[in-house]
Design an enzyme around this catalytic site. Structure first.
Site, short mmCIF file in Angstrom:
data_model
loop_
_atom_site.label_atom_id
_atom_site.label_comp_id
_atom_site.label_asym_id
_atom_site.label_seq_id
_atom_site.Cartn_x
_atom_site.Cartn_y
_atom_site.Cartn_z
N LYS A 65 10.03 31.64 7.79
CA LYS A 65 9.76 30.29 7.29
C LYS A 65 8.54 30.21 6.37
CE LYS A 65 11.14 26.74 10.18
NZ LYS A 65 11.16 25.93 11.41
N ASP A 101 12.02 19.36 9.01
CA ASP A 101 11.67 19.15 10.43
C ASP A 101 10.85 17.87 10.61
OD1 ASP A 101 12.96 21.30 11.61
OD2 ASP A 101 11.26 22.65 11.35
N GLY A 241 14.93 17.12 22.21
CA GLY A 241 14.80 17.69 20.87
C GLY A 241 16.09 17.73 20.05
P1 NAP Z 1 5.24 28.58 18.66
O1 NAP Z 1 4.84 28.55 17.24
O2 NAP Z 1 5.48 29.89 19.34
O3 NAP Z 1 4.12 27.77 19.51
C1 NAP Z 1 4.23 27.71 20.91
C2 NAP Z 1 3.22 26.73 21.47
O4 NAP Z 1 3.43 26.63 22.88
C3 NAP Z 1 1.76 27.14 21.25
O5 NAP Z 1 0.98 25.99 21.04
C4 NAP Z 1 1.42 27.79 22.59
O6 NAP Z 1 0.05 27.72 22.92
C5 NAP Z 1 2.18 26.90 23.54
N1 NAP Z 1 2.44 27.57 24.82
C6 NAP Z 1 3.18 28.68 25.03
N2 NAP Z 1 3.17 28.99 26.33
C7 NAP Z 1 2.39 28.06 26.96
C8 NAP Z 1 2.00 27.85 28.31
N3 NAP Z 1 2.39 28.67 29.30
N4 NAP Z 1 1.20 26.79 28.59
C9 NAP Z 1 0.79 25.94 27.60
N5 NAP Z 1 1.13 26.09 26.29
C10 NAP Z 1 1.92 27.15 25.99
O7 NAP Z 1 6.59 27.75 18.89
P2 NAP Z 1 7.18 26.58 17.96
O8 NAP Z 1 8.02 27.17 16.91
O9 NAP Z 1 6.08 25.68 17.59
O10 NAP Z 1 8.17 25.84 18.99
C11 NAP Z 1 7.66 25.03 20.04
C12 NAP Z 1 8.86 24.39 20.77
O11 NAP Z 1 9.52 23.48 19.90
C13 NAP Z 1 9.91 25.39 21.21
O12 NAP Z 1 10.40 25.00 22.46
C14 NAP Z 1 10.98 25.26 20.13
O13 NAP Z 1 12.25 25.65 20.59
C15 NAP Z 1 10.92 23.77 19.86
N6 NAP Z 1 11.42 23.36 18.53
C16 NAP Z 1 12.33 22.34 18.50
C17 NAP Z 1 12.78 21.89 17.27
C18 NAP Z 1 13.79 20.76 17.22
O14 NAP Z 1 14.39 20.52 16.18
N7 NAP Z 1 14.00 20.07 18.33
C19 NAP Z 1 12.31 22.46 16.08
C20 NAP Z 1 11.36 23.48 16.15
C21 NAP Z 1 10.93 23.92 17.39
P3 NAP Z 1 -0.98 28.89 22.48
O15 NAP Z 1 -1.41 28.55 21.08
O16 NAP Z 1 -2.08 28.76 23.46
O17 NAP Z 1 -0.24 30.19 22.56
#
Ligand code: NAP
Length: 278
Positions: A65, A101, A241
């Site tokens: 991305k 998004d 979501g």
């Molecule tokens: P990402 O870039 O990997 O970021 C993950 C986030 O979760 C980081 O802030 C991380 O914190 C936090 N995290 C991970 N494990 C944790 C824990 N045990 N306790 C507290 N915080 C934790 O992922 P992303 O791409 O942003 O996606 C985030 C979520 O959104 C996912 O579930 C994804 O599937 C969903 N999503 C949905 C859509 C939709 O259209 N509905 C679109 C995009 C993403 P740290 O910085 O401390 O590691």
């Protein structure tokens, strides 16, 4: 036949083919959406292939991305701010990058609130999805935006990066202030990767108890999570979501085809595909 598809690694799990092929069918467009599995070494060739005749464009997902940006002819202001492209539009021999998004998030939220944006929001998580959510909240003019993340330095860096002159500031808060911030938040968004399994919660149940009674609770995962169940139990409005996924897809569809997205057909297809998988 016209074509579009999803570029990423992995892509096999995606609901997008069901969603977009249902949309093409609903509008009688002779087009097909495919999974274009692309490892990093093949990204350049894959993007070049989008310049061929009959290609509408593509969606882009992890891990490409951000790295796709220099391979495109232009990117939208929203994609620039978020720092990632999830949609490429092939138009007149040029490849334009956009990020739908933020739009998808705003529409999903608007469906729950009747179009009114909350005046304050707490976003938990500072990864890629959080960037889109924060940008959408800023573009909507939400006055108070608080960001909390497990790793506080990432929240501080993201808040500083997205706080530009002329748009609402994002305030990074430490995890220890989560409950206090929640007590003033009209919207809380779980943008962490917690929630896909079992009854995992992104934060303690007390955070949901602390929210004002008119708050909306949004989880970016596609399921009825423990967080959403707790919020519903308190009588708060909730949204998962899937509507964000559907509306980001709807916007991409409109950019490719110039036609209004058939959101109902897309919603039905996504919900069926997701239920079949679950
Ligand atoms: P990402 O870039 O990997 O970021 C993950 C986030 O979760 C980081 O802030 C991380 O914190 C936090 N995290 C991970 N494990 C944790 C824990 N045990 N306790 C507290 N915080 C934790 O992922 P992303 O791409 O942003 O996606 C985030 C979520 O959104 C996912 O579930 C994804 O599937 C969903 N999503 C949905 C859509 C939709 O259209 N509905 C679109 C995009 C993403 P740290 O910085 O401390 O590691």
């Amino acid at each position: 036949m016209l074509m579009s598809g999803l570029i990423g690694d992995p892509v096999a799990h995606s609901l997008s083919p069901s969603m977009h092929n249902a949309a093409f069918q609903a509008l009688g467009i002779d087009a097909r959406y495919e999974l274009w599995h692309t490892v990093t070494a093949d990204l350049l060739l894959r993007i070049a292939s989008l310049r061929a005749e009959g290609i509408l464009g593509a969606n882009v997902t992890v891990p490409h991305k951000g790295t796709v940006i220099p391979l495109l002819d232009d990117v939208s202001e929203t994609a620039r701010r978020i720092g990632s492209v999830n949609t490429v539009i092939a138009r007149d021999g040029r490849l334009l990058g956009d990020n739908t998004d933020a739009y998808g998030f705003g529409r999903a939220l608007g469906d729950v609130t009747g179009g009114t944006m909350p005046r304050s929001a707490l976003v938990v998580g500072a990864g890629g999805a959080s960037r889109a959510v924060l940008t959408s909240l800023q573009e909507a003019g939400v006055a108070d935006i608080w960001l909390v993340n497990r790793t506080p330095e990432r929240a501080e860096a993201l808040a500083a990066e997205l706080t530009e002159p002329g748009c609402p500031a994002i305030v990074a808060e430490p995890w220890s202030r989560l409950e206090e911030v929640a007590s003033s938040a009209r919207l809380v968004v779980n943008a962490t990767s917690i929630g896909w399994h079992g009854d995992d919660l992104p934060f303690g149940a007390g955070i949901i108890d602390a929210l004002p009674r008119d708050a909306v609770v949004m989880d970016l995962t596609y399921r009825l999570t423990a967080m959403l169940r707790l919020a519903s139990g308190r009588g708060l409005r909730t949204v998962d979501g899937l509507p964000m996924l559907i509306h980001q897809g709807g916007r991409a569809f409109e950019l490719w085809t110039g036609q209004n997205a058939p959101i109902e057909a897309m919603t039905q297809a996504v919900r069926e595909a997701y239920a079949a998988r679950a």
